[in-house]
Design a protein around this motif. Structure first.
Motif, PDB file in Angstrom:
ATOM      1  N   LYS A  85       0.825  -1.178   0.103  1.00 18.16           N
ATOM      2  CA  LYS A  85      -0.104  -0.306  -0.215  1.00 18.16           C
ATOM      3  C   LYS A  85       1.090   1.536   0.072  1.00 18.16           C
ATOM      4  N   ASP A  86       2.130   0.954   0.626  1.00 17.58           N
ATOM      5  CA  ASP A  86       3.198   2.273   0.462  1.00 17.58           C
ATOM      6  C   ASP A  86       3.717   2.664  -1.051  1.00 17.58           C
ATOM      7  N   LYS A  87       3.934   1.619  -2.175  1.00 20.44           N
ATOM      8  CA  LYS A  87       4.177   2.019  -3.001  1.00 20.44           C
ATOM      9  C   LYS A  87       3.187   2.294  -3.521  1.00 20.44           C
ATOM     10  N   LEU A  88       1.975   2.090  -3.887  1.00 16.15           N
ATOM     11  CA  LEU A  88       0.566   2.715  -4.308  1.00 16.15           C
ATOM     12  C   LEU A  88       0.183   3.930  -4.750  1.00 16.15           C
ATOM     13  N   SER A  89      -0.011   4.645  -5.682  1.00 17.81           N
ATOM     14  CA  SER A  89      -0.448   6.438  -5.584  1.00 17.81           C
ATOM     15  C   SER A  89      -1.634   5.847  -5.086  1.00 17.81           C
ATOM     16  N   GLU A  90      -2.752   7.420  -4.574  1.00 19.70           N
ATOM     17  CA  GLU A  90      -4.158   7.091  -4.134  1.00 19.70           C
ATOM     18  C   GLU A  90      -5.163   6.312  -5.049  1.00 19.70           C
ATOM     19  N   GLU A  91      -5.065   7.066  -6.442  1.00 20.24           N
ATOM     20  CA  GLU A  91      -5.268   6.237  -7.673  1.00 20.24           C
ATOM     21  C   GLU A  91      -5.540   5.402  -7.805  1.00 20.24           C
ATOM     22  N   GLU A  92      -3.874   4.674  -7.885  1.00 25.47           N
ATOM     23  CA  GLU A  92      -3.927   2.715  -7.675  1.00 25.47           C
ATOM     24  C   GLU A  92      -4.335   2.191  -6.358  1.00 25.47           C
ATOM     25  N   LEU A  93      -4.650   2.878  -5.061  1.00 17.85           N
ATOM     26  CA  LEU A  93      -4.886   2.375  -4.111  1.00 17.85           C
ATOM     27  C   LEU A  93      -6.790   2.440  -4.546  1.00 17.85           C
ATOM     28  N   GLU A  94      -7.939   3.504  -4.784  1.00 16.70           N
ATOM     29  CA  GLU A  94      -9.316   2.759  -5.404  1.00 16.70           C
ATOM     30  C   GLU A  94      -9.102   2.709  -6.276  1.00 16.70           C
ATOM     31  N   GLN A  95      -8.601   2.404  -7.552  1.00 18.15           N
ATOM     32  CA  GLN A  95      -9.225   1.989  -8.935  1.00 18.15           C
ATOM     33  C   GLN A  95      -7.957   0.897  -9.155  1.00 18.15           C
ATOM     34  N   VAL A 112      -6.658  -3.605  -2.504  1.00 21.75           N
ATOM     35  CA  VAL A 112      -5.759  -3.723  -2.726  1.00 21.75           C
ATOM     36  C   VAL A 112      -4.412  -5.074  -1.250  1.00 21.75           C
ATOM     37  N   GLY A 113      -4.194  -5.222  -2.383  1.00 16.19           N
ATOM     38  CA  GLY A 113      -3.725  -6.710  -1.575  1.00 16.19           C
ATOM     39  C   GLY A 113      -5.051  -8.296  -1.009  1.00 16.19           C
ATOM     40  N   GLU A 114      -5.859  -7.808  -1.183  1.00 20.94           N
ATOM     41  CA  GLU A 114      -6.480  -9.206  -0.836  1.00 20.94           C
ATOM     42  C   GLU A 114      -6.936  -9.730  -2.374  1.00 20.94           C
ATOM     43  N   THR A 115      -6.397 -11.237  -1.650  1.00 22.95           N
ATOM     44  CA  THR A 115      -6.876 -12.133  -2.815  1.00 22.95           C
ATOM     45  C   THR A 115      -7.927 -12.903  -3.370  1.00 22.95           C
ATOM     46  N   LEU A 116      -8.563 -12.732  -1.885  1.00 24.93           N
ATOM     47  CA  LEU A 116      -9.657 -13.417  -2.038  1.00 24.93           C
ATOM     48  C   LEU A 116     -11.086 -12.493  -2.865  1.00 24.93           C
ATOM     49  N   VAL A 117     -11.966 -13.154  -3.780  1.00 24.00           N
ATOM     50  CA  VAL A 117     -12.416 -12.735  -4.001  1.00 24.00           C
ATOM     51  C   VAL A 117     -13.971 -12.033  -3.389  1.00 24.00           C
ATOM     52  N   GLU A 118     -14.782 -10.889  -3.934  1.00 22.46           N
ATOM     53  CA  GLU A 118     -15.839 -10.266  -3.501  1.00 22.46           C
ATOM     54  C   GLU A 118     -16.790 -11.279  -2.592  1.00 22.46           C
ATOM     55  N   GLY A 119     -17.320 -11.721  -1.558  1.00 24.75           N
ATOM     56  CA  GLY A 119     -17.548 -12.198  -1.479  1.00 24.75           C
ATOM     57  C   GLY A 119     -17.266 -13.987  -0.824  1.00 24.75           C
ATOM     58  N   ALA A 120     -16.273 -14.146  -1.093  1.00 28.00           N
ATOM     59  CA  ALA A 120     -15.739 -15.450  -1.583  1.00 28.00           C
ATOM     60  C   ALA A 120     -15.045 -15.385   0.532  1.00 28.00           C
ATOM     61  N   GLU A 121     -15.535 -16.961   0.657  1.00 29.17           N
ATOM     62  CA  GLU A 121     -14.302 -17.126   2.259  1.00 29.17           C
ATOM     63  C   GLU A 121     -13.389 -18.515   1.930  1.00 29.17           C
ATOM     64  N   ASP A 122     -13.005 -18.605   2.618  1.00 26.25           N
ATOM     65  CA  ASP A 122     -11.585 -19.731   3.133  1.00 26.25           C
ATOM     66  C   ASP A 122     -11.808 -19.846   4.342  1.00 26.25           C
ATOM     67  N   LYS A 123     -12.522 -21.641   4.536  1.00 25.72           N
ATOM     68  CA  LYS A 123     -12.871 -22.198   5.578  1.00 25.72           C
ATOM     69  C   LYS A 123     -11.314 -22.844   6.116  1.00 25.72           C
TER      70      LYS A 123
END
Length: 380
Positions: A85-95, A112-123
């Motif tokens: 997150k420290d290496k990306l611009s505000e635009e890259e963090l949001e879009q 940014v940084g999350e690998t699970l797709v939206e709504g998914a979980e890993d049990k």
């Protein structure tokens, strides 16, 4: 005489009163005992229920504590590695990247940084939960099928670790694990010894790369090119190696053709139900053999290659990643990752890079701008 009669009457009256008193006392004691017994039974029932719940919780906790550890060693980030997150611009963090959005809304589905797709979980307690896989793909007998055929095993592992380190440094919060993706079943244009248009990699070669992975605290992913065979039958053919704690499964969907068709000439197709059969089979294998949790990686580069994705359901023992597998212009590839992985999500995403065919070859930093972040990045 009258006095005697009165005396006897008095004595009888006393006995009568005493008897009544004892009877009343006895009845009262019986009622009290009955109430106490009911109270004890009620309390005992509550205690049994509480004990049952406690035992179940303890059993679940012991099950988690005794779950076998994952047999790998991620490459730790360099000391000077900066958080993603420290290496990306505000635009890259949001879009998401413009190329991935392909003219549509650039709002990220996940941060940014999350690998699970939206709504998914890993049990599971699988490798993808806290790490990323960086894999080298191919077959040792062919320079045309990937980097495994271009290098000797030890040199291959050295280069793989260098590439893996780049991802650990690009995102220190998710240390990367070196992974060998070996084609264990090769599709071919003639029926072959099995009559199903595939040729099996020799057990000796699979053993060699299994040992290479083990010696280097890495993972081995066995990739199947199906020909006219079923996904489940291919999994059963690999059962010996899939029972090893560090071995996982990949499915090359485009090589699965119907009777009368030829792999490499006709585009193949896998239905999500067939993938789910493999997921369920591996789930049972993990439970029955007390194995660490597994991964199923599913390759796709065109719509037709993987259908009925909604049938694919990760389990408590198996993680699932959809991998965009095309080569060529990197902008186009990023937009197709959005189409096939982000917008048709299952659980995790994967992204393949071709050293010789992509233009340009994306850096680790560029790959990690994708939405969602690929949990598996494989190189061919």
């Amino acid at each position: 005489m009258k006095k005697l009669a009165l005396l006897l009457s008095g004595v009888l009256l006393v006995f009568f009163l005493v008897a009544c008193s004892e009877n009343t006392s006895t009845n009262g004691d019986n009622e009290k005992n009955k109430e106490d017994k009911q109270s004890e039974e009620s309390t005992s029932g509550d205690k049994k229920e509480e004990t049952k719940e406690t035992d179940e919780k303890q059993e679940e906790q012991e099950k988690e504590e005794t779950k076998p550890p994952q047999p790998y060693e991620p490459l730790e980030p360099s000391e000077d590695a900066e958080p993603l997150k420290d290496k990306l611009s505000e635009e890259e963090l949001e879009q998401m990247p413009k190329a991935e959005a392909h003219g549509d809304d650039r709002t990220r589905m996940v941060p940014v940084g999350e690998t699970l797709v939206e709504g998914a979980e890993d049990k599971t307690e699988g490798p993808l939960k806290d790490h990323r896989l960086v894999a080298y793909y191919g077959h040792p007998n062919s320079t045309n099928m990937g980097i495994l055929g271009e290098m000797e095993p030890d040199a291959l592992m050295e280069k793989l670790k260098e590439q893996t380190q780049a991802y650990s440094d690009a995102d220190p919060s998710r240390p990367a694990i070196p992974t060998i993706e070996l084609i264990s079943t090769v599709a071919q244009r003639n029926p072959g010894p099995e009559g199903k248009y595939f040729h099996r990699t020799s057990p000796e070669q699979i053993d060699e790369y299994a040992e290479l992975a083990k010696e280097n605290d890495a993972l081995l992913m066995l990739d199947v090119q199906l020909g006219t065979d079923s996904v489940l039958n291919q999994v059963k053919l690999l059962e010996k190696w899939l029972k090893l704690p560090y071995v996982h499964l990949a499915i090359d969907t485009e090589f699965h053709v119907k009777e009368g068709e030829t792999p490499g000439i006709d585009l193949g197709q896998v239905n999500g139900e067939e993938v789910q059969e493999a997921v369920n089979y591996l789930t049972e294998m993990v439970e029955e053999n007390d194995l660490p949790d597994k991964i199923v990686l599913v390759h796709q580069f065109m719509d037709e290659a993987l259908t009925n994705k909604e049938a694919i359901k990760p389990t408590e023992n198996v993680e699932v990643a959809l991998n965009y597998d095309g080569w060529g212009n990197s902008d186009t590839k990023m937009s197709l990752y959005r189409k096939f992985v982000r917008n048709e999500a299952v659980q995790y995403g994967g992204f393949k890079i071709f050293y010789q065919k992509d233009e340009p070859v994306l850096s680790a930093e560029d790959v990690l701008k994708l939405d969602p972040n690929p949990a598996i990045v494989n190189y061919q």
